[in-house]
Design a protein around this motif. Sequence first.
Motif, PDB file in Angstrom:
ATOM      1  N   GLY A   9      70.579  34.982  40.947  1.00  0.00           N
ATOM      2  CA  GLY A   9      69.463  34.074  41.185  1.00  0.00           C
ATOM      3  C   GLY A   9      69.641  33.139  42.362  1.00  0.00           C
ATOM      4  O   GLY A   9      68.784  32.273  42.597  1.00  0.00           O
ATOM      5  N   ASP A  67      57.540  38.121  43.707  1.00  0.00           N
ATOM      6  CA  ASP A  67      56.900  39.054  42.772  1.00  0.00           C
ATOM      7  C   ASP A  67      55.972  40.022  43.490  1.00  0.00           C
ATOM      8  O   ASP A  67      55.851  41.187  43.094  1.00  0.00           O
ATOM      9  CB  ASP A  67      56.107  38.286  41.710  1.00  0.00           C
ATOM     10  CG  ASP A  67      57.002  37.483  40.778  1.00  0.00           C
ATOM     11  OD1 ASP A  67      58.162  37.896  40.587  1.00  0.00           O
ATOM     12  OD2 ASP A  67      56.547  36.451  40.257  1.00  0.00           O
ATOM     13  N   ALA A 123      63.396  38.502  49.772  1.00  0.00           N
ATOM     14  CA  ALA A 123      64.420  37.776  49.029  1.00  0.00           C
ATOM     15  C   ALA A 123      64.547  36.408  49.691  1.00  0.00           C
ATOM     16  O   ALA A 123      64.751  36.319  50.913  1.00  0.00           O
ATOM     17  CB  ALA A 123      65.749  38.520  49.067  1.00  0.00           C
ATOM     18  N   PRO A 134      65.532  29.892  46.418  1.00  0.00           N
ATOM     19  CA  PRO A 134      64.540  29.088  45.696  1.00  0.00           C
ATOM     20  C   PRO A 134      64.768  27.600  45.955  1.00  0.00           C
ATOM     21  O   PRO A 134      65.145  26.823  45.067  1.00  0.00           O
ATOM     22  CB  PRO A 134      64.794  29.459  44.235  1.00  0.00           C
ATOM     23  CG  PRO A 134      66.256  29.786  44.190  1.00  0.00           C
ATOM     24  CD  PRO A 134      66.567  30.428  45.513  1.00  0.00           C
ATOM     25  N   ARG A 138      66.124  35.038  45.261  1.00  0.00           N
ATOM     26  CA  ARG A 138      65.146  35.587  44.328  1.00  0.00           C
ATOM     27  C   ARG A 138      64.108  36.411  45.084  1.00  0.00           C
ATOM     28  O   ARG A 138      63.651  36.021  46.167  1.00  0.00           O
ATOM     29  CB  ARG A 138      64.447  34.464  43.562  1.00  0.00           C
ATOM     30  CG  ARG A 138      65.370  33.679  42.650  1.00  0.00           C
ATOM     31  CD  ARG A 138      64.631  32.581  41.916  1.00  0.00           C
ATOM     32  NE  ARG A 138      65.543  31.734  41.150  1.00  0.00           N
ATOM     33  CZ  ARG A 138      65.182  30.591  40.574  1.00  0.00           C
ATOM     34  NH1 ARG A 138      63.911  30.184  40.644  1.00  0.00           N
ATOM     35  NH2 ARG A 138      66.063  29.869  39.919  1.00  0.00           N
ATOM     36  N   ARG A 139      63.770  37.556  44.495  1.00  0.00           N
ATOM     37  CA  ARG A 139      62.742  38.409  45.086  1.00  0.00           C
ATOM     38  C   ARG A 139      61.357  37.875  44.743  1.00  0.00           C
ATOM     39  O   ARG A 139      61.072  37.515  43.588  1.00  0.00           O
ATOM     40  CB  ARG A 139      62.874  39.850  44.572  1.00  0.00           C
ATOM     41  CG  ARG A 139      64.188  40.520  44.911  1.00  0.00           C
ATOM     42  CD  ARG A 139      64.354  40.754  46.413  1.00  0.00           C
ATOM     43  NE  ARG A 139      63.380  41.714  46.940  1.00  0.00           N
ATOM     44  CZ  ARG A 139      63.571  43.030  46.933  1.00  0.00           C
ATOM     45  NH1 ARG A 139      64.670  43.541  46.400  1.00  0.00           N
ATOM     46  NH2 ARG A 139      62.668  43.834  47.454  1.00  0.00           N
TER      47      ARG A 139
END
Length: 475
Positions: A85, A91, A25, A28, A88-89
Amino acid sequence: MRLMPHADHPVPVPAGLVLVPFRAARFPASGPALAALTSPPYDVIDDAERAQLQARDAHNVVRLILPGDDYDGAARTLREWLDGGVLRRDDRASVYVCEEEQDGHVQRGLIGAVALADPEAGIILPHENTMAGTVSDRLALTRATRANLEPIFLLYSGGGETSRVVGELVATPPQVETTTDDGVTHRLWAIDDPTVLTAVAADLLPRRAVIADGHHRYATYRQYQAERHAAGDGSGPWDFGLAFLVDATVSGPQVHAIHRAVTGLDLAAAVRRAAAAFTVRRLAGPDVAAAEPAGTESADTRPADTRPAGTEQAGTEQAGTAWSASGSAAGRPGGLDPDQLLDELAQAGQSGHAFVVTDGTSAYLLTEPAADLLARSLPAGRSAAFRRLDVTVAHLGLIVDVWGLADTVGVVDYHHDAPAAIAAAAAAGGTALLLNPTPVADVTAVAEAGERMPRKSTLFTPKPRTGLVLRPLDA
């Protein structure tokens, strides 16, 4: 991993040093915006800095790591940030290369999830003891948030494929870069290539690591792991903990001493007592130990042939270069220059144990501790690695034996820089005890002997920054 019996609920035991990828996590952001969201590790933040960090940004990570007693509030905040948000994790599960640069020094390592192991397994080695209250606090936060919010700091040595991979990757543009207000530039790259991850895993497996920083967090990881297995949850992400793993021989940390302030012992008494067991040389300032109060012992009551070679009575040596001819140090009007004192200390330390004692006005160098002092003050049952540490001689030989003081907090206070230790001693009419840094190899040797260093032995910098990478324990 095999299972280790733990009461009625075994916990896994890794086959070696295992660092696995995870879905981090992350904020961003990059540049100044990311810097405003990060913080130093929880245990170096005081109340004033905590308030400053909270005021800097509504989403600063300090709101998660230092929630006071409101652990459930920290959990709600983490969930809100993930759902909204703010965090953010990633992908794909990755291991992250982290580079930290400060004043020309570069430290590089991997951030991943390290498999937990009992110290007796000889895989992850502590070098300090922990305090139950701190572990209880971190454990309550982990139970509530179900996350590793900060990495521990691990060191290993030897070069190899992992360091080669790191060296190649840092030659490419980073995915994240930010410079924090302490002057450290942090850069981040993600590794998710299965072939590369397999090569790194094979290289790390036979190695062992020493905990440089984060002993309480590691103890928390293991306690939380034990609780989850005792609850019947079986194997899971709690069998691993967030870690920053650095090859100390390739791109390791800077090592600093942690200095002492003994506020209840004035410098004259400290020097007179030390002269009975050390070679004493005045470095700077008036000779406070030259004239003895009436009715006190002489500076060295031993027969001359039992003193360390070259021992001089306090008060007979000429002052060194840390004091200017006008009576003030360069850059320190009316006082000493700590940098010059540390230079003298470093030079003397190349030949053996060495310490500087000062009250901010005068300073003395202590070297060549007497053989009989070392024999009686250093426990015979401890390893040679422990017995040869400067910090061991400082505490057991000088503070306890020679000065006759209790080795407890309050009697001995700790400071991360020499000016702070000197200022504390001067304000209290006491004595600052300055030490050389403990080499990484010596820390490792003590840990590998299964022993613990004296408290506050070494400071490794730069520390991993909190908030660059978080690890929720849901996957």
